[in-house]
Design an enzyme around this catalytic site. Structure first.
Site, PDB file in Angstrom:
ATOM      1  N   CYS A   1      59.797  19.166  28.048  1.00 43.65           N
ATOM      2  CA  CYS A   1      59.413  18.639  26.673  1.00 43.65           C
ATOM      3  C   CYS A   1      60.332  17.751  26.160  1.00 43.65           C
ATOM      4  O   CYS A   1      61.450  17.762  26.243  1.00 43.65           O
ATOM      5  CB  CYS A   1      59.658  20.126  25.665  1.00 43.65           C
ATOM      6  SG  CYS A   1      59.203  19.747  23.989  1.00 43.65           S
TER       7      CYS A   1
ATOM      8  N   CYS B   1      62.564  18.191  23.165  1.00 40.00           N
ATOM      9  CA  CYS B   1      63.673  19.090  23.594  1.00 40.00           C
ATOM     10  C   CYS B   1      64.621  18.308  24.281  1.00 40.00           C
ATOM     11  O   CYS B   1      65.896  18.245  24.250  1.00 40.00           O
ATOM     12  CB  CYS B   1      63.190  20.223  24.600  1.00 40.00           C
ATOM     13  SG  CYS B   1      62.600  21.671  23.618  1.00 40.00           S
TER      14      CYS B   1
ATOM     15  N   ASP C   1      60.221   7.612  14.190  1.00 41.73           N
ATOM     16  CA  ASP C   1      59.016   7.602  15.058  1.00 41.73           C
ATOM     17  C   ASP C   1      59.079   6.096  15.848  1.00 41.73           C
ATOM     18  O   ASP C   1      59.559   5.045  15.413  1.00 41.73           O
ATOM     19  CB  ASP C   1      57.860   7.699  14.258  1.00 41.73           C
ATOM     20  CG  ASP C   1      56.790   7.965  15.336  1.00 41.73           C
ATOM     21  OD1 ASP C   1      56.349   9.075  15.035  1.00 41.73           O
ATOM     22  OD2 ASP C   1      56.237   7.284  15.916  1.00 41.73           O
TER      23      ASP C   1
ATOM     24  N   HIS D   1      62.191  25.569  20.255  1.00 38.19           N
ATOM     25  CA  HIS D   1      61.055  25.198  20.844  1.00 38.19           C
ATOM     26  C   HIS D   1      60.016  25.883  20.231  1.00 38.19           C
ATOM     27  O   HIS D   1      59.852  26.960  20.718  1.00 38.19           O
ATOM     28  CB  HIS D   1      60.865  25.028  22.170  1.00 38.19           C
ATOM     29  CG  HIS D   1      59.731  24.300  22.802  1.00 38.19           C
ATOM     30  ND1 HIS D   1      59.444  22.999  23.153  1.00 38.19           N
ATOM     31  CD2 HIS D   1      58.479  25.089  23.010  1.00 38.19           C
ATOM     32  CE1 HIS D   1      57.922  22.832  23.545  1.00 38.19           C
ATOM     33  NE2 HIS D   1      57.625  23.989  23.503  1.00 38.19           N
TER      34      HIS D   1
ATOM     35  N   ASN E   1      50.628  17.564  12.497  1.00 34.62           N
ATOM     36  CA  ASN E   1      49.356  17.605  13.325  1.00 34.62           C
ATOM     37  C   ASN E   1      49.621  18.726  14.118  1.00 34.62           C
ATOM     38  O   ASN E   1      50.550  19.364  14.924  1.00 34.62           O
ATOM     39  CB  ASN E   1      49.264  16.173  14.132  1.00 34.62           C
ATOM     40  CG  ASN E   1      49.225  15.100  13.090  1.00 34.62           C
ATOM     41  OD1 ASN E   1      48.784  14.914  12.089  1.00 34.62           O
ATOM     42  ND2 ASN E   1      49.886  13.841  13.701  1.00 34.62           N
TER      43      ASN E   1
ATOM     44  N   HIS F   1      55.495  20.049  20.715  1.00 32.12           N
ATOM     45  CA  HIS F   1      56.705  20.596  20.140  1.00 32.12           C
ATOM     46  C   HIS F   1      56.579  20.411  18.554  1.00 32.12           C
ATOM     47  O   HIS F   1      56.618  19.373  18.241  1.00 32.12           O
ATOM     48  CB  HIS F   1      58.055  20.048  20.780  1.00 32.12           C
ATOM     49  CG  HIS F   1      59.482  20.497  20.183  1.00 32.12           C
ATOM     50  ND1 HIS F   1      60.501  20.783  21.012  1.00 32.12           N
ATOM     51  CD2 HIS F   1      59.731  20.886  18.952  1.00 32.12           C
ATOM     52  CE1 HIS F   1      61.599  21.228  20.341  1.00 32.12           C
ATOM     53  NE2 HIS F   1      61.270  21.330  18.808  1.00 32.12           N
TER      54      HIS F   1
ATOM     55  N   HIS G   1      56.463  19.179  15.078  1.00 30.01           N
ATOM     56  CA  HIS G   1      57.289  18.197  14.246  1.00 30.01           C
ATOM     57  C   HIS G   1      56.490  17.989  13.111  1.00 30.01           C
ATOM     58  O   HIS G   1      55.377  17.959  12.987  1.00 30.01           O
ATOM     59  CB  HIS G   1      57.658  17.162  15.354  1.00 30.01           C
ATOM     60  CG  HIS G   1      56.093  16.454  16.019  1.00 30.01           C
ATOM     61  ND1 HIS G   1      55.575  17.242  16.850  1.00 30.01           N
ATOM     62  CD2 HIS G   1      55.499  15.450  15.584  1.00 30.01           C
ATOM     63  CE1 HIS G   1      54.728  16.278  17.252  1.00 30.01           C
ATOM     64  NE2 HIS G   1      54.178  15.665  16.395  1.00 30.01           N
TER      65      HIS G   1
ATOM     66  N   HIS H   1      56.126  14.725  10.290  1.00 24.34           N
ATOM     67  CA  HIS H   1      56.126  13.261  10.169  1.00 24.34           C
ATOM     68  C   HIS H   1      56.573  13.194   8.475  1.00 24.34           C
ATOM     69  O   HIS H   1      56.013  13.493   7.463  1.00 24.34           O
ATOM     70  CB  HIS H   1      54.921  12.325  10.335  1.00 24.34           C
ATOM     71  CG  HIS H   1      54.386  12.438  11.698  1.00 24.34           C
ATOM     72  ND1 HIS H   1      54.420  11.586  12.495  1.00 24.34           N
ATOM     73  CD2 HIS H   1      53.647  13.560  12.275  1.00 24.34           C
ATOM     74  CE1 HIS H   1      53.993  11.940  13.696  1.00 24.34           C
ATOM     75  NE2 HIS H   1      53.661  13.102  13.542  1.00 24.34           N
TER      76      HIS H   1
END
Ligand code: DGP
Length: 114
Positions: A4, A7, A30, A46, A87, A98, A100, A102
């Site tokens: 991942c 991770c 990013d 995770h 998303n 995984h 996340h 933004h």
């Protein structure tokens, strides 16, 4: 989790531009910024995506937004405003599996949400 990307970033195996970390989340810039401030806030645990935020795991969402407020202050966008999005799945254009979020800011963002 092995294999991942996020991770591996959290574990320090892959370098990242760290912005913030605490017990629950790790946040970094990013690689392909869409705004002057574009930070990824990633739960250390995770989880695949937003659908996993149920039951006791829902606490993680609260921790992410707590971190978002701190990061916005740190990045100087707390007063001007910012956006936090996640998303989810194919149609949501999730490319890293995984969970996340933004955090985008530092310019006037589009009203369009797609
Ligand atoms: P999403 O499309 O919502 O799954 O967003 C994944 C984001 O992760 C995308 O905006 C680009 C970013 N990203 C992918 N690989 C890396 C990386 O190796 N380092 C960093 N800093 N960001 C990455």
């Amino acid at each position: 989790m092995e294999d991942c990307l996020f991770c591996s970033i959290i574990a320090g195996k892959i370098p990242s531009a760290k912005v913030y970390e605490d017990e629950y989340v790790y946040a970094f810039r990013d690689i392909n910024p869409q705004a002057p401030v574009h930070v990824l806030i990633v739960p250390r645990e995770h989880l695949q995506d937003a659908k996993a935020l149920k039951g006791e795991k829902a606490l993680i969402a609260a921790k992410v937004f707590e971190a978002a407020g701190r990061i916005a202050e740190q990045e100087g966008v707390s007063e001007t405003g910012f956006r936090v999005i996640t998303n989810c799945g194919h149609d949501g254009c999730q490319s890293v599996q995984h969970l996340h979020f933004h955090l985008l800011g530092g310019k006037q963002l589009s009203e369009k949400m797609d």
